[in-house]
Motif scaffolding. Structure first.
Motif, PDB file in Angstrom:
ATOM      1  N   PHE A  46      41.548  45.852  40.365  1.00 61.23           N
ATOM      2  CA  PHE A  46      42.132  47.045  39.696  1.00 61.23           C
ATOM      3  C   PHE A  46      43.641  47.280  40.189  1.00 61.23           C
ATOM      4  O   PHE A  46      44.137  48.275  39.793  1.00 61.23           O
ATOM      5  CB  PHE A  46      41.101  48.049  40.086  1.00 61.23           C
ATOM      6  CG  PHE A  46      39.787  48.061  39.256  1.00 61.23           C
ATOM      7  CD1 PHE A  46      39.722  48.046  38.025  1.00 61.23           C
ATOM      8  CD2 PHE A  46      38.676  47.855  40.039  1.00 61.23           C
ATOM      9  CE1 PHE A  46      38.584  47.918  37.216  1.00 61.23           C
ATOM     10  CE2 PHE A  46      37.382  47.775  39.302  1.00 61.23           C
ATOM     11  CZ  PHE A  46      37.436  47.795  37.705  1.00 61.23           C
ATOM     12  N   ILE A  47      43.922  46.774  41.269  1.00 58.43           N
ATOM     13  CA  ILE A  47      45.416  47.045  41.769  1.00 58.43           C
ATOM     14  C   ILE A  47      46.489  46.458  40.985  1.00 58.43           C
ATOM     15  O   ILE A  47      47.526  46.986  40.537  1.00 58.43           O
ATOM     16  CB  ILE A  47      45.486  46.387  43.208  1.00 58.43           C
ATOM     17  CG1 ILE A  47      46.944  46.901  44.017  1.00 58.43           C
ATOM     18  CG2 ILE A  47      45.712  44.805  43.353  1.00 58.43           C
ATOM     19  CD1 ILE A  47      46.621  48.524  44.261  1.00 58.43           C
ATOM     20  N   ALA A  48      46.254  45.369  40.056  1.00 61.06           N
ATOM     21  CA  ALA A  48      47.118  44.703  39.061  1.00 61.06           C
ATOM     22  C   ALA A  48      47.336  45.729  37.812  1.00 61.06           C
ATOM     23  O   ALA A  48      48.618  45.795  37.795  1.00 61.06           O
ATOM     24  CB  ALA A  48      46.465  43.520  38.614  1.00 61.06           C
ATOM     25  N   PRO A  49      46.449  46.158  37.318  1.00 61.83           N
ATOM     26  CA  PRO A  49      46.752  46.983  36.182  1.00 61.83           C
ATOM     27  C   PRO A  49      47.719  48.372  36.873  1.00 61.83           C
ATOM     28  O   PRO A  49      48.373  49.010  36.063  1.00 61.83           O
ATOM     29  CB  PRO A  49      45.644  47.531  35.411  1.00 61.83           C
ATOM     30  CG  PRO A  49      44.290  46.991  36.176  1.00 61.83           C
ATOM     31  CD  PRO A  49      45.044  46.067  37.030  1.00 61.83           C
ATOM     32  N   ALA A  50      47.059  48.896  38.042  1.00 65.41           N
ATOM     33  CA  ALA A  50      47.736  50.197  38.496  1.00 65.41           C
ATOM     34  C   ALA A  50      49.167  49.827  38.702  1.00 65.41           C
ATOM     35  O   ALA A  50      49.991  50.623  38.657  1.00 65.41           O
ATOM     36  CB  ALA A  50      47.081  50.522  39.831  1.00 65.41           C
ATOM     37  N   VAL A  51      49.457  48.712  39.368  1.00 62.55           N
ATOM     38  CA  VAL A  51      50.841  48.249  39.760  1.00 62.55           C
ATOM     39  C   VAL A  51      51.812  48.086  38.156  1.00 62.55           C
ATOM     40  O   VAL A  51      52.732  48.653  38.182  1.00 62.55           O
ATOM     41  CB  VAL A  51      50.895  47.081  40.662  1.00 62.55           C
ATOM     42  CG1 VAL A  51      52.498  46.479  40.624  1.00 62.55           C
ATOM     43  CG2 VAL A  51      50.469  47.330  42.097  1.00 62.55           C
ATOM     44  N   ALA A  52      51.057  47.504  37.519  1.00 58.56           N
ATOM     45  CA  ALA A  52      51.755  47.331  36.219  1.00 58.56           C
ATOM     46  C   ALA A  52      52.156  48.531  35.647  1.00 58.56           C
ATOM     47  O   ALA A  52      53.330  48.726  34.875  1.00 58.56           O
ATOM     48  CB  ALA A  52      50.794  46.371  35.064  1.00 58.56           C
ATOM     49  N   LEU A  53      51.184  49.361  35.621  1.00 57.14           N
ATOM     50  CA  LEU A  53      51.517  50.903  34.714  1.00 57.14           C
ATOM     51  C   LEU A  53      52.559  51.804  35.519  1.00 57.14           C
ATOM     52  O   LEU A  53      53.348  52.500  35.097  1.00 57.14           O
ATOM     53  CB  LEU A  53      50.281  51.629  34.777  1.00 57.14           C
ATOM     54  CG  LEU A  53      49.274  51.384  33.756  1.00 57.14           C
ATOM     55  CD1 LEU A  53      47.859  51.903  33.990  1.00 57.14           C
ATOM     56  CD2 LEU A  53      49.766  51.634  32.429  1.00 57.14           C
ATOM     57  N   ILE A  54      52.851  51.641  37.165  1.00 56.57           N
ATOM     58  CA  ILE A  54      53.702  52.077  37.949  1.00 56.57           C
ATOM     59  C   ILE A  54      54.956  51.589  37.395  1.00 56.57           C
ATOM     60  O   ILE A  54      56.035  52.189  37.295  1.00 56.57           O
ATOM     61  CB  ILE A  54      53.305  52.077  39.297  1.00 56.57           C
ATOM     62  CG1 ILE A  54      52.076  52.907  39.608  1.00 56.57           C
ATOM     63  CG2 ILE A  54      54.612  52.428  40.048  1.00 56.57           C
ATOM     64  CD1 ILE A  54      51.737  52.855  40.982  1.00 56.57           C
ATOM     65  N   VAL A  55      55.017  50.136  37.418  1.00 60.72           N
ATOM     66  CA  VAL A  55      56.507  49.477  36.942  1.00 60.72           C
ATOM     67  C   VAL A  55      56.843  50.104  35.604  1.00 60.72           C
ATOM     68  O   VAL A  55      57.980  50.438  35.152  1.00 60.72           O
ATOM     69  CB  VAL A  55      56.468  48.032  37.060  1.00 60.72           C
ATOM     70  CG1 VAL A  55      57.347  47.237  36.406  1.00 60.72           C
ATOM     71  CG2 VAL A  55      55.968  47.751  38.592  1.00 60.72           C
ATOM     72  N   CYS A  56      55.725  49.933  34.731  1.00 57.59           N
ATOM     73  CA  CYS A  56      56.148  50.553  33.111  1.00 57.59           C
ATOM     74  C   CYS A  56      56.528  51.998  33.293  1.00 57.59           C
ATOM     75  O   CYS A  56      57.546  52.424  32.643  1.00 57.59           O
ATOM     76  CB  CYS A  56      55.061  50.360  32.514  1.00 57.59           C
ATOM     77  SG  CYS A  56      55.001  51.118  30.764  1.00 57.59           S
ATOM     78  N   ASP A  57      55.889  52.875  34.016  1.00 57.84           N
ATOM     79  CA  ASP A  57      56.229  54.147  34.254  1.00 57.84           C
ATOM     80  C   ASP A  57      57.817  54.378  34.875  1.00 57.84           C
ATOM     81  O   ASP A  57      58.341  55.240  34.418  1.00 57.84           O
ATOM     82  CB  ASP A  57      55.363  55.241  35.186  1.00 57.84           C
ATOM     83  CG  ASP A  57      55.415  56.576  34.530  1.00 57.84           C
ATOM     84  OD1 ASP A  57      55.544  56.770  33.382  1.00 57.84           O
ATOM     85  OD2 ASP A  57      54.957  57.306  35.432  1.00 57.84           O
ATOM     86  N   ILE A  58      58.037  53.352  35.503  1.00 55.54           N
ATOM     87  CA  ILE A  58      59.658  53.413  36.067  1.00 55.54           C
ATOM     88  C   ILE A  58      60.445  53.273  35.089  1.00 55.54           C
ATOM     89  O   ILE A  58      61.675  54.007  34.736  1.00 55.54           O
ATOM     90  CB  ILE A  58      59.616  52.628  37.396  1.00 55.54           C
ATOM     91  CG1 ILE A  58      58.974  53.278  38.592  1.00 55.54           C
ATOM     92  CG2 ILE A  58      61.198  52.460  37.759  1.00 55.54           C
ATOM     93  CD1 ILE A  58      58.797  52.012  39.964  1.00 55.54           C
ATOM     94  N   LEU A  59      60.204  52.301  34.171  1.00 55.59           N
ATOM     95  CA  LEU A  59      61.064  52.114  32.983  1.00 55.59           C
ATOM     96  C   LEU A  59      61.212  53.288  32.172  1.00 55.59           C
ATOM     97  O   LEU A  59      62.109  53.399  31.371  1.00 55.59           O
ATOM     98  CB  LEU A  59      60.789  50.457  32.338  1.00 55.59           C
ATOM     99  CG  LEU A  59      60.807  49.471  33.334  1.00 55.59           C
ATOM    100  CD1 LEU A  59      60.158  48.269  32.593  1.00 55.59           C
ATOM    101  CD2 LEU A  59      62.233  49.226  33.618  1.00 55.59           C
ATOM    102  N   VAL A  60      59.817  53.641  31.779  1.00 50.97           N
ATOM    103  CA  VAL A  60      59.823  54.877  30.814  1.00 50.97           C
ATOM    104  C   VAL A  60      60.430  56.207  31.588  1.00 50.97           C
ATOM    105  O   VAL A  60      61.349  56.913  30.959  1.00 50.97           O
ATOM    106  CB  VAL A  60      58.278  55.341  30.694  1.00 50.97           C
ATOM    107  CG1 VAL A  60      58.142  56.654  30.109  1.00 50.97           C
ATOM    108  CG2 VAL A  60      57.663  54.413  29.983  1.00 50.97           C
ATOM    109  N   LEU A  61      60.381  56.421  32.748  1.00 54.85           N
ATOM    110  CA  LEU A  61      61.384  57.406  33.423  1.00 54.85           C
ATOM    111  C   LEU A  61      62.880  57.283  33.154  1.00 54.85           C
ATOM    112  O   LEU A  61      63.676  58.085  32.775  1.00 54.85           O
ATOM    113  CB  LEU A  61      61.276  57.487  34.943  1.00 54.85           C
ATOM    114  CG  LEU A  61      61.821  58.587  35.810  1.00 54.85           C
ATOM    115  CD1 LEU A  61      61.453  59.939  35.345  1.00 54.85           C
ATOM    116  CD2 LEU A  61      61.564  58.015  37.372  1.00 54.85           C
ATOM    117  N   VAL A  62      63.406  55.944  33.252  1.00 53.40           N
ATOM    118  CA  VAL A  62      64.736  55.839  33.100  1.00 53.40           C
ATOM    119  C   VAL A  62      64.947  56.024  31.521  1.00 53.40           C
ATOM    120  O   VAL A  62      66.264  56.703  31.116  1.00 53.40           O
ATOM    121  CB  VAL A  62      65.154  54.335  33.572  1.00 53.40           C
ATOM    122  CG1 VAL A  62      66.575  53.778  32.938  1.00 53.40           C
ATOM    123  CG2 VAL A  62      64.949  54.130  34.998  1.00 53.40           C
TER     124      VAL A  62
END
Length: 103
Positions: A65-81
């Motif tokens: 379950f750590i893999a989708p969590a990390v992927a969503l956090i990385v995606c959220d950083i791009l969304v923030l930018v």
């Protein structure tokens, strides 16, 4: 003759003039509400998803379950930018004169 006939003869056909109704510009409060909702949806939902996967990780102990969590956090950083770059926080879009003065 009747008293009404001279008045009827002087009446011309009145045609109303039609004007195009322009859409009212949204108020500052409406623009701020739209911007806030945009940020909450685009930035908040990936964080909520990451929180769910982190909760599943701690609740079940499965490391997968750590893999989708990390992927969503990385995606959220791009969304923030993207959100920061596309926001109109100064309200320049409201006044066409302000846009021409910035060029």
């Amino acid at each position: 003759m009747s008293a009404v006939s001279p008045a009827i003869e002087d009446v011309t056909t009145a045609v109303p003039t039609l004007e195009i109704a322009h859409a009212a510009a949204p108020s500052k409060l409406e623009l701020e509400t739209r911007e806030q909702n945009r940020w909450m949806i685009w930035f908040g939902l990936p964080l909520l998803g990451a929180a769910v996967f982190i909760g599943l990780l701690f609740g079940t102990g499965h490391e997968l379950f750590i893999a989708p969590a990390v992927a969503l956090i990385v995606c959220d950083i791009l969304v923030l930018v993207w959100l920061a770059m596309s926001s109109d926080t100064n309200g320049i879009g409201l006044d066409p004169a302000a846009v021409s003065s910035h060029h």
